[in-house]
Motif scaffolding. Structure first.
Motif, PDB file in Angstrom:
ATOM      1  N   TYR A 119       9.758  -6.602   1.106  1.00 46.27           N
ATOM      2  CA  TYR A 119       9.432  -7.997   1.389  1.00 46.27           C
ATOM      3  C   TYR A 119       9.370  -8.269   2.888  1.00 46.27           C
ATOM      4  O   TYR A 119       9.917  -7.539   3.712  1.00 46.27           O
ATOM      5  N   VAL A 120       8.675  -9.367   3.211  1.00 39.82           N
ATOM      6  CA  VAL A 120       8.633  -9.936   4.557  1.00 39.82           C
ATOM      7  C   VAL A 120       8.963 -11.410   4.418  1.00 39.82           C
ATOM      8  O   VAL A 120       8.411 -12.096   3.546  1.00 39.82           O
ATOM      9  N   GLU A 121       9.851 -11.929   5.262  1.00 34.02           N
ATOM     10  CA  GLU A 121      10.268 -13.320   5.168  1.00 34.02           C
ATOM     11  C   GLU A 121       9.283 -14.253   5.872  1.00 34.02           C
ATOM     12  O   GLU A 121       8.730 -13.900   6.917  1.00 34.02           O
ATOM     13  N   VAL A 122       9.077 -15.429   5.290  1.00 39.03           N
ATOM     14  CA  VAL A 122       8.287 -16.473   5.931  1.00 39.03           C
ATOM     15  C   VAL A 122       9.235 -17.556   6.437  1.00 39.03           C
ATOM     16  O   VAL A 122      10.376 -17.665   5.986  1.00 39.03           O
ATOM     17  N   ASP A 123       8.749 -18.353   7.373  1.00 38.50           N
ATOM     18  CA  ASP A 123       9.581 -19.384   7.990  1.00 38.50           C
ATOM     19  C   ASP A 123       9.697 -20.639   7.129  1.00 38.50           C
ATOM     20  O   ASP A 123      10.777 -21.029   6.710  1.00 38.50           O
ATOM     21  N   ALA A 124       8.570 -21.289   6.906  1.00 40.06           N
ATOM     22  CA  ALA A 124       8.551 -22.566   6.192  1.00 40.06           C
ATOM     23  C   ALA A 124       7.783 -22.395   4.893  1.00 40.06           C
ATOM     24  O   ALA A 124       6.850 -21.599   4.808  1.00 40.06           O
ATOM     25  N   TYR A 125       8.188 -23.154   3.882  1.00 39.95           N
ATOM     26  CA  TYR A 125       7.542 -23.039   2.572  1.00 39.95           C
ATOM     27  C   TYR A 125       7.762 -24.318   1.782  1.00 39.95           C
ATOM     28  O   TYR A 125       8.852 -24.901   1.812  1.00 39.95           O
ATOM     29  N   VAL A 126       6.717 -24.757   1.089  1.00 42.00           N
ATOM     30  CA  VAL A 126       6.861 -25.866   0.140  1.00 42.00           C
ATOM     31  C   VAL A 126       5.922 -25.622  -1.030  1.00 42.00           C
ATOM     32  O   VAL A 126       4.767 -25.236  -0.851  1.00 42.00           O
ATOM     33  N   ASN A 127       6.454 -25.796  -2.212  1.00 40.26           N
ATOM     34  CA  ASN A 127       5.660 -25.763  -3.436  1.00 40.26           C
ATOM     35  C   ASN A 127       5.288 -27.215  -3.747  1.00 40.26           C
ATOM     36  O   ASN A 127       6.147 -28.022  -4.068  1.00 40.26           O
ATOM     37  N   ARG A 150       0.829  -1.201   0.000  1.00 39.88           N
ATOM     38  CA  ARG A 150       0.000   0.000   0.000  1.00 39.88           C
ATOM     39  C   ARG A 150       0.867   1.255   0.000  1.00 39.88           C
ATOM     40  O   ARG A 150       0.566   2.241  -0.672  1.00 39.88           O
ATOM     41  N   GLN A 151       1.979   1.205   0.735  1.00 40.08           N
ATOM     42  CA  GLN A 151       2.838   2.381   0.863  1.00 40.08           C
ATOM     43  C   GLN A 151       3.819   2.524  -0.292  1.00 40.08           C
ATOM     44  O   GLN A 151       4.097   3.640  -0.733  1.00 40.08           O
ATOM     45  N   HIS A 152       4.357   1.386  -0.751  1.00 33.99           N
ATOM     46  CA  HIS A 152       5.469   1.436  -1.708  1.00 33.99           C
ATOM     47  C   HIS A 152       5.118   0.914  -3.098  1.00 33.99           C
ATOM     48  O   HIS A 152       5.967   0.928  -3.985  1.00 33.99           O
ATOM     49  N   GLY A 153       3.905   0.401  -3.277  1.00 35.28           N
ATOM     50  CA  GLY A 153       3.480  -0.053  -4.595  1.00 35.28           C
ATOM     51  C   GLY A 153       3.554  -1.545  -4.805  1.00 35.28           C
ATOM     52  O   GLY A 153       2.649  -2.131  -5.388  1.00 35.28           O
ATOM     53  N   ARG A 154       4.628  -2.180  -4.305  1.00 38.84           N
ATOM     54  CA  ARG A 154       4.793  -3.617  -4.500  1.00 38.84           C
ATOM     55  C   ARG A 154       5.485  -4.218  -3.287  1.00 38.84           C
ATOM     56  O   ARG A 154       6.327  -3.581  -2.668  1.00 38.84           O
ATOM     57  N   SER A 155       5.115  -5.451  -2.973  1.00 41.51           N
ATOM     58  CA  SER A 155       5.767  -6.169  -1.883  1.00 41.51           C
ATOM     59  C   SER A 155       5.613  -7.662  -2.131  1.00 41.51           C
ATOM     60  O   SER A 155       4.960  -8.085  -3.092  1.00 41.51           O
ATOM     61  N   ALA A 156       6.199  -8.456  -1.242  1.00 38.33           N
ATOM     62  CA  ALA A 156       6.070  -9.911  -1.376  1.00 38.33           C
ATOM     63  C   ALA A 156       6.388 -10.580  -0.056  1.00 38.33           C
ATOM     64  O   ALA A 156       7.174 -10.064   0.747  1.00 38.33           O
ATOM     65  N   LEU A 157       5.770 -11.715   0.169  1.00 37.90           N
ATOM     66  CA  LEU A 157       6.263 -12.663   1.152  1.00 37.90           C
ATOM     67  C   LEU A 157       7.318 -13.508   0.450  1.00 37.90           C
ATOM     68  O   LEU A 157       7.094 -13.975  -0.677  1.00 37.90           O
TER      69      LEU A 157
END
Length: 233
Positions: free
Chosen positions: A210-218, A131-138
């Motif tokens: 960005y904000v980091e997540v702990d665990a991830y699986v595709n 919202r503030q910067h236009g783009r972000s991601a986890l």
């Protein structure tokens, strides 16, 4: 302020090799891949979120899960169909099909990706960044070469808190990367970029916060979720 989440569920999932959509693969009793994928969203103020599900044939059970898990908690849930001739094929076409129903910051959550945020409000924090910067991601930090080759690889500038490089399934110079994008998010002014995240993610994510997540699986095969537990919030 309103926000939207697009969940594309129109793909065939042929590589998964099951007679059902892979998001319905059972991870634990009464919990599918889709349940696990949706769980981090339950930490949002769902009364302010519109869930836009883009569906194809044979997705009635998946629609029921979303309606129950998120609609039942107060989110507005919208279902729309991806028309390949009108919207285009693949993930980009699914996003185009969903965009007309989106308000505010728009996030793209893939139903075959299971992730766990470090804090319950991390998803909302990333939305505020968009919202503030236009783009972000986890993003998920990793230097595993196999994971980088199989997914959307990113390079993270931790001092500046932004993504500096992004490439889909890179084959060379893997040392440039130290993470994967998980959930891209855009402000209304950048919404037209979001369909490009499948074909040219650099256009969407280079320079994004960005904000980091702990665990991830595709989830691409059943063995990816053997022994895995769903996140809870």
């Amino acid at each position: 302020m309103r926000a939207a989440v697009i969940i594309p569920m129109a793909g065939q999932g042929t590589r998964f090799g099951a007679p059902y959509p892979k998001e319905l693969h059972v991870v634990a009793p009464h919990r599918t891949v889709l349940h696990c994928c949706l769980e981090p969203l339950t930490a949002l103020d769902l009364a302010q979120v519109r869930i836009v599900c883009v569906v194809g044939p044979d997705r009635a059970r998946s629609m029921d899960v979303v309606a129950r898990e998120l609609g039942g908690r107060g989110a507005e849930v919208v279902f729309t169909v991806q028309n390949r001739r009108r919207h285009g094929p693949g993930l980009g076409g699914a996003v185009r099909a969903g965009l007309p129903y989106c308000d505010g910051v728009t996030a793209l959550v893939l139903p075959d990706q299971i992730f766990t945020t470090r804090k319950p409000d991390d998803f909302a924090e990333a939305m505020d960044m968009a919202r503030q910067h236009g783009r972000s991601a986890l993003v998920h930090p990793t230097t595993d070469p196999e994971a980088l080759r199989a997914d959307g690889a990113v390079a993270l500038d931790r001092k500046a808190g932004v993504i500096t490089v992004c490439e889909e399934k890179p084959e060379r110079d893997l040392g440039r990367f130290d993470g994967l994008w998980v959930v891209p998010m855009v402000s209304p002014g950048h919404r037209a970029l979001l369909p490009e995240v499948a074909a040219d993610p650099a256009r969407v994510l280079t320079g994004a916060a960005y904000v980091e997540v702990d665990a991830y699986v595709n989830v691409t095969r059943p063995s990816d979720v053997w022994g895995r537990r769903c996140p809870t919030y």
